[in-house]
Design a protein around this motif. Structure first.
Motif, PDB file in Angstrom:
ATOM      1  N   ILE A  46       0.843  -1.203   0.000  1.00  0.00           N
ATOM      2  CA  ILE A  46       0.000   0.000   0.000  1.00  0.00           C
ATOM      3  C   ILE A  46       0.876   1.250   0.000  1.00  0.00           C
ATOM      4  CG2 ILE A  46      -1.626   1.354   1.388  1.00  0.00           C
ATOM      5  CD1 ILE A  46      -2.762  -1.396   2.366  1.00  0.00           C
ATOM      6  N   LEU A  47       1.914   1.249   0.835  1.00  0.00           N
ATOM      7  CA  LEU A  47       2.827   2.395   0.909  1.00  0.00           C
ATOM      8  C   LEU A  47       3.608   2.566  -0.394  1.00  0.00           C
ATOM      9  CD1 LEU A  47       4.189   1.956   4.539  1.00  0.00           C
ATOM     10  CD2 LEU A  47       2.521   3.635   3.739  1.00  0.00           C
ATOM     11  N   ASP A  48       4.097   1.461  -0.952  1.00  0.00           N
ATOM     12  CA  ASP A  48       4.823   1.527  -2.231  1.00  0.00           C
ATOM     13  C   ASP A  48       3.960   2.150  -3.321  1.00  0.00           C
ATOM     14  OD1 ASP A  48       7.265   0.460  -1.407  1.00  0.00           O
ATOM     15  OD2 ASP A  48       6.691  -1.601  -1.899  1.00  0.00           O
ATOM     16  N   CYS A  51       3.516   5.906  -2.630  1.00  0.00           N
ATOM     17  CA  CYS A  51       4.767   6.628  -2.907  1.00  0.00           C
ATOM     18  C   CYS A  51       5.013   6.740  -4.406  1.00  0.00           C
ATOM     19  CB  CYS A  51       5.949   5.932  -2.245  1.00  0.00           C
ATOM     20  SG  CYS A  51       5.891   5.994  -0.448  1.00  0.00           S
ATOM     21  N   GLY A  52       4.637   5.726  -5.146  1.00  0.00           N
ATOM     22  CA  GLY A  52       4.828   5.725  -6.593  1.00  0.00           C
ATOM     23  C   GLY A  52       4.008   6.778  -7.307  1.00  0.00           C
ATOM     24  N   SER A  60       7.927  10.387  -0.514  1.00  0.00           N
ATOM     25  CA  SER A  60       8.037   9.433   0.587  1.00  0.00           C
ATOM     26  C   SER A  60       8.703   8.157   0.099  1.00  0.00           C
ATOM     27  CB  SER A  60       6.644   9.091   1.118  1.00  0.00           C
ATOM     28  OG  SER A  60       6.038  10.209   1.706  1.00  0.00           O
ATOM     29  N   ASN A  61       9.274   7.418   1.047  1.00  0.00           N
ATOM     30  CA  ASN A  61       9.921   6.152   0.739  1.00  0.00           C
ATOM     31  C   ASN A  61       9.692   5.225   1.929  1.00  0.00           C
ATOM     32  OD1 ASN A  61      12.001   4.088   0.798  1.00  0.00           O
ATOM     33  ND2 ASN A  61      13.013   5.231  -0.829  1.00  0.00           N
ATOM     34  N   THR A  70       1.518  11.819   2.669  1.00  0.00           N
ATOM     35  CA  THR A  70       1.291  10.490   2.112  1.00  0.00           C
ATOM     36  C   THR A  70       0.461   9.644   3.061  1.00  0.00           C
ATOM     37  OG1 THR A  70       3.433  10.632   1.008  1.00  0.00           O
ATOM     38  CG2 THR A  70       2.423   8.457   1.142  1.00  0.00           C
ATOM     39  N   TYR A  71       0.858   9.588   4.337  1.00  0.00           N
ATOM     40  CA  TYR A  71       0.093   8.705   5.224  1.00  0.00           C
ATOM     41  C   TYR A  71      -1.299   9.244   5.522  1.00  0.00           C
ATOM     42  CZ  TYR A  71       1.750  11.173   9.550  1.00  0.00           C
ATOM     43  OH  TYR A  71       2.043  12.082  10.539  1.00  0.00           O
ATOM     44  N   LYS A  72      -1.504  10.556   5.398  1.00  0.00           N
ATOM     45  CA  LYS A  72      -2.855  11.098   5.587  1.00  0.00           C
ATOM     46  C   LYS A  72      -3.808  10.562   4.518  1.00  0.00           C
ATOM     47  CE  LYS A  72      -1.526  15.379   7.893  1.00  0.00           C
ATOM     48  NZ  LYS A  72      -1.416  16.843   7.771  1.00  0.00           N
TER      49      LYS A  72
END
Length: 134
Positions: A46-48, A51-52, A60-61, A70-72
């Motif tokens: 999900i994070l990748d 970030c992409g 973000s990485n 990003t996390y918001k």
């Protein structure tokens, strides 16, 4: 007296997922895995993906850090409400699941127990607020 009951070492499944480094800048990944119950690698995907989609120099990485912007977005897709601003650890709820936000760190707290790979309470002055998880 601080309300925190104790610190419980919890890497959110990082080691089990095959990652060996302990201090890796993955606090958002760990906290989300702990609070949602999703496997570490599922949160990592999900994070990748998030970030992409970012553009520009301030991207973000998952290995070195996820910016709040990003996390918001991810929290919104998970149905998590807005940041509740507080300045003291004493102002945090003592029950339930929350993600505590500090200047450069987030941590999972469940029923007053910090679940993290180190004690974030040491940096008490950096507290910005928390997000409540269902």
């Amino acid at each position: 007296m601080n309300w925190i009951k104790r610190i419980s070492y919890n890497d959110g499944g990082r080691r089990q997922a095959g990652y060996k480094t302990v201090q890796a800048g993955d606090c958002v990944n760990r906290a989300l895995a702990i609070l949602t119950g999703l496997p570490y690698n599922d949160v990592r995907r999900i994070l990748d993906e998030a970030c992409g989609k970012e553009r520009g120099q301030d991207r973000s990485n998952p290995e070195t850090g996820i910016y709040p912007k990003t996390y918001k977005k991810i929290l919104k897709t998970l149905g998590v409400g807005k940041l509740v601003k507080v300045k003291s650890w004493r102002d945090l709820p003592q029950t339930g699941k929350i993600m505590v936000v500090q200047r450069e760190h987030v941590a999972a707290v469940i029923d007053g127990v910090v679940n993290d790979t180190y004690d974030p309470v040491e940096n008490m002055t950096d507290l910005q607020g928390y997000y409540v998880f269902g």
